[in-house]
Motif scaffolding. Structure first.
Motif, PDB file in Angstrom:
ATOM      1  N   THR A 182       0.849  -1.183   0.000  1.00  0.00           N
ATOM      2  CA  THR A 182       0.000   0.000   0.000  1.00  0.00           C
ATOM      3  C   THR A 182       0.887   1.236   0.000  1.00  0.00           C
ATOM      4  N   VAL A 183       0.259   2.338  -0.300  1.00  0.00           N
ATOM      5  CA  VAL A 183       1.007   3.583  -0.334  1.00  0.00           C
ATOM      6  C   VAL A 183       1.656   3.836   1.028  1.00  0.00           C
ATOM      7  N   ALA A 241       0.124   0.755  -4.293  1.00  0.00           N
ATOM      8  CA  ALA A 241       0.856   1.758  -5.058  1.00  0.00           C
ATOM      9  C   ALA A 241       0.656   1.547  -6.545  1.00  0.00           C
ATOM     10  N   ALA A 242       0.346   0.322  -6.938  1.00  0.00           N
ATOM     11  CA  ALA A 242       0.144   0.047  -8.363  1.00  0.00           C
ATOM     12  C   ALA A 242      -1.025   0.835  -8.919  1.00  0.00           C
ATOM     13  N   ARG A 293       2.653   8.709  -8.598  1.00  0.00           N
ATOM     14  CA  ARG A 293       3.831   7.889  -8.345  1.00  0.00           C
ATOM     15  C   ARG A 293       5.058   8.742  -8.101  1.00  0.00           C
ATOM     16  N   LYS A 294       5.169   9.788  -8.882  1.00  0.00           N
ATOM     17  CA  LYS A 294       6.282  10.721  -8.686  1.00  0.00           C
ATOM     18  C   LYS A 294       6.247  11.261  -7.270  1.00  0.00           C
ATOM     19  N   LEU A 295       5.047  11.618  -6.858  1.00  0.00           N
ATOM     20  CA  LEU A 295       4.911  12.183  -5.525  1.00  0.00           C
ATOM     21  C   LEU A 295       5.302  11.169  -4.466  1.00  0.00           C
ATOM     22  N   LEU A 296       4.841   9.970  -4.656  1.00  0.00           N
ATOM     23  CA  LEU A 296       5.149   8.931  -3.682  1.00  0.00           C
ATOM     24  C   LEU A 296       6.658   8.698  -3.631  1.00  0.00           C
ATOM     25  N   GLU A 297       7.240   8.651  -4.799  1.00  0.00           N
ATOM     26  CA  GLU A 297       8.673   8.414  -4.903  1.00  0.00           C
ATOM     27  C   GLU A 297       9.436   9.427  -4.046  1.00  0.00           C
ATOM     28  N   MET A 298       9.016  10.653  -4.161  1.00  0.00           N
ATOM     29  CA  MET A 298       9.712  11.715  -3.453  1.00  0.00           C
ATOM     30  C   MET A 298       9.394  11.674  -1.955  1.00  0.00           C
ATOM     31  N   ALA A 299       8.139  11.490  -1.652  1.00  0.00           N
ATOM     32  CA  ALA A 299       7.754  11.449  -0.242  1.00  0.00           C
ATOM     33  C   ALA A 299       8.474  10.308   0.465  1.00  0.00           C
ATOM     34  N   ARG A 300       8.597   9.196  -0.227  1.00  0.00           N
ATOM     35  CA  ARG A 300       9.227   8.033   0.373  1.00  0.00           C
ATOM     36  C   ARG A 300      10.696   8.319   0.685  1.00  0.00           C
ATOM     37  N   LEU A 317      -4.646  -9.139  -7.707  1.00  0.00           N
ATOM     38  CA  LEU A 317      -4.581  -9.735  -9.019  1.00  0.00           C
ATOM     39  C   LEU A 317      -4.698  -8.718 -10.141  1.00  0.00           C
ATOM     40  N   THR A 318      -5.408  -7.611  -9.839  1.00  0.00           N
ATOM     41  CA  THR A 318      -5.581  -6.591 -10.851  1.00  0.00           C
ATOM     42  C   THR A 318      -4.240  -6.060 -11.322  1.00  0.00           C
ATOM     43  N   PHE A 319      -3.258  -6.182 -10.455  1.00  0.00           N
ATOM     44  CA  PHE A 319      -1.999  -5.516 -10.801  1.00  0.00           C
ATOM     45  C   PHE A 319      -0.872  -6.475 -11.127  1.00  0.00           C
ATOM     46  N   VAL A 320      -1.129  -7.792 -11.011  1.00  0.00           N
ATOM     47  CA  VAL A 320       0.006  -8.680 -11.234  1.00  0.00           C
ATOM     48  C   VAL A 320       0.417  -8.641 -12.683  1.00  0.00           C
ATOM     49  N   LYS A 321       1.663  -8.915 -12.874  1.00  0.00           N
ATOM     50  CA  LYS A 321       2.210  -8.908 -14.234  1.00  0.00           C
ATOM     51  C   LYS A 321       2.246 -10.320 -14.747  1.00  0.00           C
TER      52      LYS A 321
END
Ligand SMILES: Nc1ncnc2c1ncn2[C@@H]1O[C@H](COP(=O)(O)OP(=O)(O)OP(=O)(O)O)[C@@H](O)[C@H]1O
Ligand SMILES: Nc1ncnc2c1ncn2[C@@H]1O[C@H](COP(=O)(O)OP(=O)(O)OP(=O)(O)O)[C@@H](O)[C@H]1O
Ligand SMILES: [Mg+2]
Ligand SMILES: [Mg+2]
Lengths: 427, 315, 258, 335, 400
Positions: free
Chosen positions: B115-116, B169-170, B177-184, D331-335
């Motif tokens: 998760t985020v 996060a997917a 995602r950019k934001l998360l990348e930076m926050a992380r 599963l929605t996100f698996v590759k």
């Protein structure tokens, strides 16, 4: 060593069959006498002990047999006078565990084992045995290895294409080989269709299988959005089911295709090949070249790689992803089917689990070459094929796959991306 | 609303490779070649401490590659560099990060099936529960974990990701995602944070508020090195700008100076940052001033040149 | 208005009132029960350049993806050239002349640049040489490194490849998701001007941008998307100067004339 | 055979040593693959080492049974090290093939006659039960000297059989508890992060290699314990530890749900229940007068079982791809 | 088998003339699937025919419907569920398994459940001292006898340099060991020794290693692999008359569609345990029974004799004990095999049953040989026949 004088005295006649001159009991001693690998005729053999005595003469094949009444120890004597000039019973050349009796050179204590017969063979003189030299063996096996490697390559290219396009490690590929062999069995043996017609039929049926698998299984599963690991397990289930379907129909035995076991009468130096071997290699090479052309020269070949990179984007570029994958399955299955036939000739024999036995080698080949690279698969297959065949020159034969697998691991240590694989950049 | 810039960073004139009064990162003779292409070839570069440094340069200048090298994700063909006085060459990436030099990736690396919030918590360093034995006993790490979570939520709110904290996060959009990348990356309270195009794809309004946050962090003593193509942002927060082109450092200095540097303008900025493209393209009425004319001219030339070149190559 | 034909850089604008792309009351989403797009509406007429801006996570990319058949449409309708394309797969849309540049993962990393471009022309390989010339005219860098694998390119270079790929096919409708992201300032300007040029040549273009000002400067009409809805609509200029839009989406950076 | 008996025979598999052993190994795989993303296809190798470590310690060295178990675990740890140091930097799918190969090498080394003295080559080892049974806390015979049968219904065991199960379940419970405990901790979070993108995790200052190695070892030890439990009531035969064993463990893992704590246990029960059920039901059908099926010979019925097992595995994965306990959302996100 | 006698209680007091009314329930755990599946049909046919013979003789004992079970192989683990099924069916004895490895894996379970495990084909030495409560028995003769016969046959044919290709399992290694010992004891030399693992499908490397040593004769200690190895050897130009086969692979290739038509084994020899009665009639009966049971023709008869004898012995022991309890039956098995030393010889069920019903002690000699169990449940006596292939690729006995 003591040389005795030349034999004198008339030789007795040998019986028609060894021991034919005696009363037959349940127990006998027997054997052969040769000198410099030639049977020695007319040697007088005698037996004595437990109040029994008998004598016989070796026949033209150097054979003799002496029946005795009881399962006890006896003394066996070779009349050295009846041996050819200058020949004695050399204690060095006696069978293991047999010693001349004290004070003699040609009398021995002999006893039975569990059964009612005991054989004492005397191979005197200098025997000569011409063995194949190491290099000749190496060359011969190299040739076998190439033959094996080529047929592995047919299968490996298919595995690699499927992996390259869909990311699926198809563990059911072994069964696709078996399928080809079984179809060849059905048409070539049971329906007695000539082989030159059977092989095209097998290729067609292989293609049909590929079509059916994709249409009936893989495409719907892609639609459902199953993950790769899930798909892999499906292929494992398919492999299990497939294997036992074959056993269901052909049972657990081994069958031969027409022409299997053809004599290896095409000789180049140490290499001996049968016309089947030659045909097999020719077929492999022709098919591999055709596939290579297809991959390099056609857009579908490139599309396969594009799809493996990013199916969504491939579709966005106007590639009909499903169609390309369908073609890949058809091609891979057709190649596997023909590889199965060649494998059935190479082993030789058609058996329900013949495919799964090489599956690991196929995967090793694909990995060795670099996952998803069709040409890597070809190189990997040749390496694996050759290694399997020649490694037993050094290691025990019941470990013959160990060599190939160990080399796979070693190569990956040096080149983690496989021989033709490429590293990704980061960031 | 503009905050004062940190000045007096360099020891001398703002020339490429100038020594800094208090450098945090010192780079010497670092080169990285890919086949025939020299992607990075930096003779000497110092990054000032407690300041925000922007690394700019045309596409393919070698900025990301330099980041990779500095953080141990790639091996240089030659060169040494030190962080906080400690030699970093040959140190594996995770150790670099532990020393307080943390980076983000240009092509984001969200941990999809976490998760985020989990993504964020992973960013914190020195977690007691990350050792295998301690992990079995929650008492050891529970409290620290709660603190980390609180901090993560705070950052997420700032980055407008709080609503998504329990989503994988997917499922984030590109900008998120950019934001998360930076926050992380900020979760680890780094000494030096290296951001690779942090704001590409981030909504301008949000960018603005995040820049404030970065400035806050600077005030708390953090050093920032970032790559960015958005010149507004560079002007807004950078105390120092380093320009790279074809692997080399071609200019450095305070933003206003550097961005006037004709070489930089030529190779990178273009002289027409403030031209209204609507006018240039003739979509809207407006005065085509001299610089706009120039821009069009340049574009035409470039086009012709490249066509000619392509034709030549085709022959 | 200056006469477009005399304005430098302007091609012959082919515009008409014919609606090419229409999104009507669209709802769409990824996870069951959660709609990302909530009855969004959008119209693109022939030859128009449409800009879409909005905060991160507003659903801009999702909207483009649903037009292109990559996200399941749950309600409403999407038409291209008057025909509904709901349920059509991407390659069918390509056949209808729709091109798409995704926001992320927009190149084939293991293919060379050249092969990436060829993939753009998958359905019509014959015109490759001609189109290649056109595309390398825009991104000269690419022309020189046709054999390099896209996976090894820098972020900006990838973005160029992605754009070029879509331009290879000479689409009649072009969907662009943040084409300027990662490009250097010069290249960004270039890219915008090219997009404008291409559009003027008659290609109906829908462009999502976070580089909102630049985008709104060149587009005919703009939409502001927020939480899956079209919150504002207007010509580029209107939106650029709308204080609400500025406050909520554009911010003041870059507007203060620096 | 009636349905009651079929039911009983099927229910047997809830607590069989095989079920427990496979569940343990699958739990190990859950750590390695489900949480850590390591495509370990060499589980059979770890199980073999556990079983052989146990048997050889007892038979060749005369050590107590519990030392044997420790030796099995240590062997697994060492194998993990040997395997991991060079291969953990490989890409996931390469790792898969390398681990298959390594496990096959282990099996072939156990099969070859080279080490016959210790391994008894292809024939395997047996008759090492005395120590373990000696430690059995359950009385074997009652006051009347008759053997005591424990349990009820389909679950009736002698003291020794009960002991194997109790011991196995204790091991399994510990394993499951450990997995549950470490996977909700920050350690587990790092591991899951590595599964998603190791470079990202590296950039955050975590020693990825060390975590992967720990996961490989923990999973390996669980696998070895699975091997021990499998061997406890029977024998160790090298041919048991083929790649299909690994495949079955994988299937079990996915049946239950890869990144779940109880998934492997439930998966194992499902797997063996299907095996047992089909084995019991097919011959009955073959002898019934249901058209077509009744034409089967007993041989074909037996073969049909494996066809159906294969198909069943496929169907379960197809219709519940996330596994019994898995999260559909993933599963929605698996590759 | 630690104790062959004495476990059965109360049988000594059984009145000799008492009428019997016994129903014996047996099950099989023989390979119907997996790599050894080719061994299943003949073994099952042996079991089935024996049961039919016993029931037909009507000597106060009937064999209930046999519970046919699959032992599979170590790979597919079919045995695991099968043995539980047999246990729950309450069988007195389980006939099986074919492979020693598989037997080992379920034997402890079977022993714990108190049922007899009776294998027609296991040859591993490990079972001799297995902790089995006297419940493990087998009719497969020990390797020692056959190995010696084979060694002697090869030696007597005058071969000096011999190569062996054998399977790496208890069957192959055991037989190979005895053969080599005997053969080198006759003065010959083993010039090449190659093994393969069960389940291997290609023997190229082994074959070429063997041929490289240029042997006068080759002993092939294999099972079904002969279908691959045989043709390969002959294709390589090796003369068939210098090939020596064993019970695992001595098959009538001439009547076997699986054997490639053109490949002649004429002159090749082989050894196999064989009783005094000629096999042909027995095999015809086996086949008839098998086909009548709804199967296609048998192509292979490996271990059919042993399986048949196993069931007969069980029935006789049950009669002798007047019980179908596994322990009681096991207590009588050594006796009815002649292991107690004072039995009256008989070679079919009806005769033996009559002796038992008449109060005597029977000593059954069956199709697999004279069968005399020692106290471990291992057969101590066997007669090994020597066979040779004719031009028709069928083998005939030559040692009589
Ligand atoms: N692994 C690689 N193999 C070959 N070339 C590479 C590799 N990695 C980078 N390059 C090349 O090196 C150059 C520098 O790349 P880098 O990613 O550092 O650029 P950048 O300055 O970050 O550009 P951008 O602003 O577009 O992100 C580029 O031309 C790229 O194509
Ligand atoms: N694959 C997905 N599964 C589930 N949710 C998703 C998925 N992709 C995006 N989302 C969610 O849908 C919403 C809209 O995403 P979208 O990518 O359309 O945003 P966007 O407007 O393009 O944002 P950005 O400017 O950051 O690219 C976001 O909240 C995001 O979290
Ligand atoms: Mg970059
Ligand atoms: Mg987006």
């Amino acid at each position: 060593m003591v040389f005795l004088s030349a034999p004198t005295g008339a030789r007795a006649d040998a019986p028609d069959t060894p021991g034919g001159d005696q009363e037959q009991t349940d127990f006998y001693f027997g054997g052969v006498i040769t000198y410099d690998d030639q049977p020695v005729e007319g040697v007088t053999m005698s037996i004595e002990g437990n109040g029994f005595e008998a004598e016989t003469v070796t026949d033209a094949e150097g054979k003799w047999r002496l029946y005795v009444p009881e399962k006890e120890e006896y003394v066996l004597t070779v009349d050295e006078d009846t041996l050819p000039d200058g020949v004695i019973v050399d204690p060095e050349q006696l069978p293991e565990g047999i010693q001349p009796k004290q004070g003699t050179t040609a009398s021995f204590d002999v006893a039975f084992g569990l059964t009612g017969s005991k054989i004492v063979n005397l191979f005197l003189g200098e025997g000569e045995r011409i063995t194949t030299s190491f290099w000749d063996q190496l060359i011969e096996r190299l040739m076998n290895g190439i033959n094996f490697g080529l047929l592995l390559a047919l299968a490996a290219v298919g595995v690699s294409l499927i992996f390259g396009t869909t990311g699926l490690s198809n563990f059911a590929h072994g069964e696709m080989l078996t399928y080809g062999a079984v179809m060849a069995l059905i048409f070539g043996v049971w329906l007695k269709v000539p082989m030159y017609i059977t092989i095209p039929i097998v290729i067609l049926l292989g293609a049909a299988l590929g079509w059916a698998l994709d249409a009936g299984l893989w495409k719907p599963l892609r639609r459902r959005g199953l993950g790769l690991v899930q798909l892999m397990i499906v292929s494992i289930g398919l492999s299990l089911a497939g294997r036992y379907v074959f056993q269901f129909f052909i049972g657990g035995g081994t069958y031969q295709l027409p022409g299997a076991g053809a004599p290896r009468d095409i000789v180049f130096g140490p290499i001996k090949l049968s016309w089947i071997d030659v045909a097999s290699m020719a077929i492999s090479i022709v098919l591999l070249v055709a596939v290579a052309y297809w991959l390099l020269r056609t857009r579908i070949g490139k599309a396969t790689r594009a799809i493996s990179d990013n199916p969504g984007l491939a579709a966005a570029s106007g590639i009909n992803v499903d169609r390309v994958i369908r073609i890949v399955w058809i091609l891979a299955a057709a190649l596997a089917a023909i590889a199965g036939v060649l494998w059935a000739y190479f082993r030789p024999g058609v058996k329900w689990d013949m495919g799964v036995q090489v599956l690991l080698l196929i995967f090793a080949a694909v990995t060795l070459g670099g996952l998803g690279t069709a040409f890597g698969a070809l190189i990997g297959a040749l390496i694996v094929g050759i290694l399997v065949e020649i490694s037993t020159l050094w290691i025990p034969p019941d470990m013959k796959y160990v060599g190939a697998l160990a080399v796979l691991i070693l190569i990956l240590l040096v080149r983690p991306q496989g021989i033709l694989g490429r590293k990704e950049r980061l960031g | 609303m503009r905050r004062p810039k940190t000045g007096g960073l360099a020891k001398g004139d703002a020339v490429p490779g100038v020594a800094k009064n208090d450098p945090i990162l010192v780079i010497d003779n670092v080169t990285r070649r890919f086949g025939g292409l020299t992607a990075v070839d930096v003779e000497h570069l110092e990054i000032p401490r407690h300041a925000i440094t922007a690394l700019i340069g045309p596409n393919g200048a070698g900025k990301t590659t330099l980041f990779n090298l500095l953080c141990g994700f790639d091996k240089p063909n030659s060169g040494t560099w030190s962080f906080d006085g400690k030699n970093l060459s040959g140190i594996p990436s995770f150790k670099v990060a532990r020393m307080g030099q943390v980076r983000t990736f240009q092509l984001t690396k969200a941990l999809s099936l976490l998760t985020v919030l989990e993504n964020m918590k992973l960013g914190a360093t020195a977690q007691k529960g990350e050792s295998l034995w301690a992990s079995i006993v929650p008492a050891i790490w529970r409290k620290q974990d709660n603190d980390i979570e609180a901090k993560a939520m705070e950052l997420l709110t700032r980055f407008k990701l709080d609503a998504k904290s329990d989503d994988y996060a997917a499922s984030l959009s590109g900008g998120q995602r950019k934001l998360l990348e930076m926050a992380r990356a900020l979760m680890s309270d780094p000494t030096l944070v290296m951001l690779d195009e942090p704001m590409a794809g981030v909504n301008p309004a949000l960018t603005e508020s995040l820049l404030d946050h970065i400035l806050d962090l600077k005030d708390l003593g953090m050093t920032v090195l970032f790559v960015e193509h958005d010149m507004h942002m560079v002007r807004h927060i950078a105390d120092w700008v380093v320009v790279m082109a074809e692997g080399k450092v071609v200019a450095e200095g305070p933003p206003d100076t550097v961005m006037q540097d004709p070489a930089v303008v030529d190779a990178y900025l273009g002289s027409h940052q403030d031209v209204d493209l609507g006018v240039v393209t003739g979509r809207v009425a407006g005065e085509l001033d001299a610089s706009a004319e120039e821009l069009l001219e340049e574009i035409k030339e470039a086009e012709e040149a490249s066509i000619a070149e392509a034709e030549e190559e085709n022959k | 208005m200056t006469d477009p034909s005399t304005a430098p850089g302007a091609g012959a604008a082919v515009k008409s009132d014919e609606v090419v792309v229409e999104v009507k009351d669209l709802t769409a989403g990824y996870l069951p029960g959660i709609n990302i797009i909530n009855s969004a509406n959008l119209i693109a007429r022939k030859g128009e350049l449409i800009g879409i801006i909005g905060p991160n996570g507003a659903g801009k990319s999702t909207l483009l993806k649903s037009i292109f058949g990559m996200v399941k449409v749950r309600g409403g309708d999407i038409t291209v050239d008057g025909e509904s394309v709901v349920g059509l797969k991407s390659d069918k849309l390509v056949q209808r002349g729709v091109g798409f540049v995704p926001q992320t993962n927009n190149v084939f990393p293991s293919l060379s640049i050249e092969e990436n471009l060829q993939m753009g022309l998958y359905q019509r390989p014959k015109v490759y040489a001609e189109r290649l010339e056109f595309v390398t005219g825009i991104f000269a860098e690419l022309g020189k490194r046709l054999k390099q694998r896209a996976g090894s390119l820098s972020g900006g270079e990838r973005q160029m490849v992605a754009m070029s790929r879509a331009l290879m096919m000479d689409p009649s409708v072009l969907l662009l998701d943040e084409p300027s992201a990662g490009l250097s300032p010069v290249r960004q300007d270039d890219a915008f001007i090219r997009v404008s040029d291409i559009n003027k040549a008659g290609v109906t273009t829908i462009m999502v941008e976070q580089n909102a000002r630049r985008c709104l400067q060149i587009c005919d009409r703009g939409y502001v998307l927020d939480q899956g809805r079209d919150a504002y609509e207007g010509t580029g200029r209107e939106l650029l100067s709308d204080p609400k839009v500025i406050g909520l989406y554009l911010g003041s950076l870059g507007a203060d004339g620096v | 055979m009636d349905w009651g008996q079929i039911f009983n025979n099927t229910a047997y598999w809830f607590f069989s040593p095989e079920t427990i052993a496979y569940a343990l190994a699958a739990t190990g795989l859950a750590v390695q693959f489900g949480f850590g993303g390591l495509l370990n296809f060499g589980m059979a190798g770890f199980m073999a080492l556990g079983a052989y470590g146990y048997a050889i310690s007892i038979l060749s060295f005369g050590w107590p049974w519990w030392v044997g178990i420790l030796v099995g675990c240590v062997a697994a740890v060492i194998f993990a090290l040997i395997l991991g140091i060079p291969t953990l930097r490989l890409r996931a799918d390469y790792l898969a093939i390398v681990t298959i190969a390594a496990a096959e090498i282990v099996r072939l080394l156990l099969t070859t006659q080279l080490f016959d003295e210790w391994t008894n080559s292809a024939d395997g080892l047996g008759g090492y039960h005395a120590g373990f049974r000696g430690a059995n806390p359950f009385p074997k015979t009652g006051a009347d000297g008759e053997p005591i049968i424990y349990g009820f219904g389909p679950w009736q065991w002698t003291a020794d059989q009960l002991w194997v199960r109790v011991f196995g379940i204790i091991l399994l419970a510990i394993a499951v508890y450990l997995v549950w405990a470490i996977m909700r901790s920050p350690w587990g979070r790092v591991l899951k992060g590595i599964r998603e993108d190791e470079d990202a995790v590296r950039s955050l200052g975590k020693n990825v290699f060390s975590y992967k190695m720990q996961a490989l070892m923990i999973g390996g030890v669980f696998g070895a314990l699975g091997g021990v439990v499998f061997a406890l009531p029977s024998a160790v035969i090298p041919a048991t530890y083929t790649t299909s064993l690994t495949f079955f463990i994988w299937t079990i893992l996915l049946l239950g749900g890869a990144a779940t704590v109880f998934g492997p246990v439930v998966g194992s029960v499902i797997f063996w229940v299907i095996m047992g059920f089909l084995d019991n039901v097919l011959p009955v059908l073959a002898q019934s007068d249901i058209p077509i099926i009744s034409l089967l010979s007993s041989q074909q019925a037996a073969t049909l079982r494996f066809i159906l097992v294969g198909v069943a595995l496929m169907l379960i994965v197809i219709f519940r791809p996330q596994g019994i306990f898995g999260n559909k959302r993933e599963l929605t996100f698996v590759k | 088998g630690c104790s062959g006698g004495g476990t059965g209680g109360g049988d000594e007091t059984t009145p000799a003339t008492e009428e019997r009314d016994l129903t014996l329930k047996i099950g099989t755990i023989l390979p119907q699937t997996g790599t050894l599946a080719f061994l299943g049909p003949p073994e099952e046919a042996g079991v089935g025919l024996a049961a039919a013979d016993i029931n037909e003789a009507a000597k106060g004992i009937t064999i209930d419907d046999i519970v046919w079970g699959d032992s599979g192989d170590t790979d597919n683990k079919a045995y695991a569920t099968t043995i539980q099924k047999l246990i729950s069916e309450d069988v007195t004895a389980a006939i099986g398994a074919a492979s020693s490895g598989v037997t080992k894996l379920f034997l402890d379970d079977a022993v714990a459940a108190g049922i007899i495990t009776f294998s027609p084909a296991n040859t591993s030495l490990d079972f001799t001292n297995w902790d089995d409560n006297g419940l493990y028995w087998r009719t497969a003769p020990a390797d020692t006898l056959q190995g010696e016969v084979l060694g002697n046959v090869v030696a007597e044919d005058g071969h000096k340099n011999v190569a062996v290709l054998y399977q790496n399992d208890s069957y192959g290694t055991g037989l190979n060991e005895v053969f080599q010992e005997v053969f080198t004891g006759t003065g010959g030399e083993i010039v090449a020794e190659q093994s393969y693992n069960t389940g291997d499908t290609n023997f190229d490397a082994q074959i070429s290693a063997i041929l490289a040593s240029n042997p006068d004769a080759i002993a092939l200690i294999t099972f079904d692999e002969i279908y691959t190895i045989g043709p390969a050897l002959i294709a390589a130009g090796y003369p068939a008359e210098d090939l020596y086969l064993v019970d695992g692979n001595l098959k009538n290739f001439g009547s076997d569609e699986k054997w490639p038509a053109g490949v002649s084994m004429e002159g090749a020899k082989g050894t196999t345990p064989a009783g005094p009665a000629p096999d042909t009639e027995f095999q015809a009966r086996l086949n008839d029974w098998w086909v009548a049971d709804g199967n296609s023709e048998l192509t292979d008869y490996s271990y059919a004799n042993e399986a048949y004898d196993a069931v007969i012995l069980l029935a006789l022991a049950s009669l002798a004990a007047n019980s179908t309890d596994a322990a009681d039956v096991a207590g009588k098995l050594q006796e009815v095999s002649g292991g107690s030393g004072d039995g009256e010889k008989c070679d079919n069920f009806a005769d033996c049953a009559d002796i038992i019903l008449g109060g005597g002690t029977a000593d059954y000699d069956g199709y697999s040989g004279p069968i005399t169990f020692d106290e471990h449940g291992d057969p101590t006596e066997a007669t090994i026949g020597v066979f040779q292939y004719g031009a028709d690729n069928l083998y005939t006995r030559i040692d009589l």
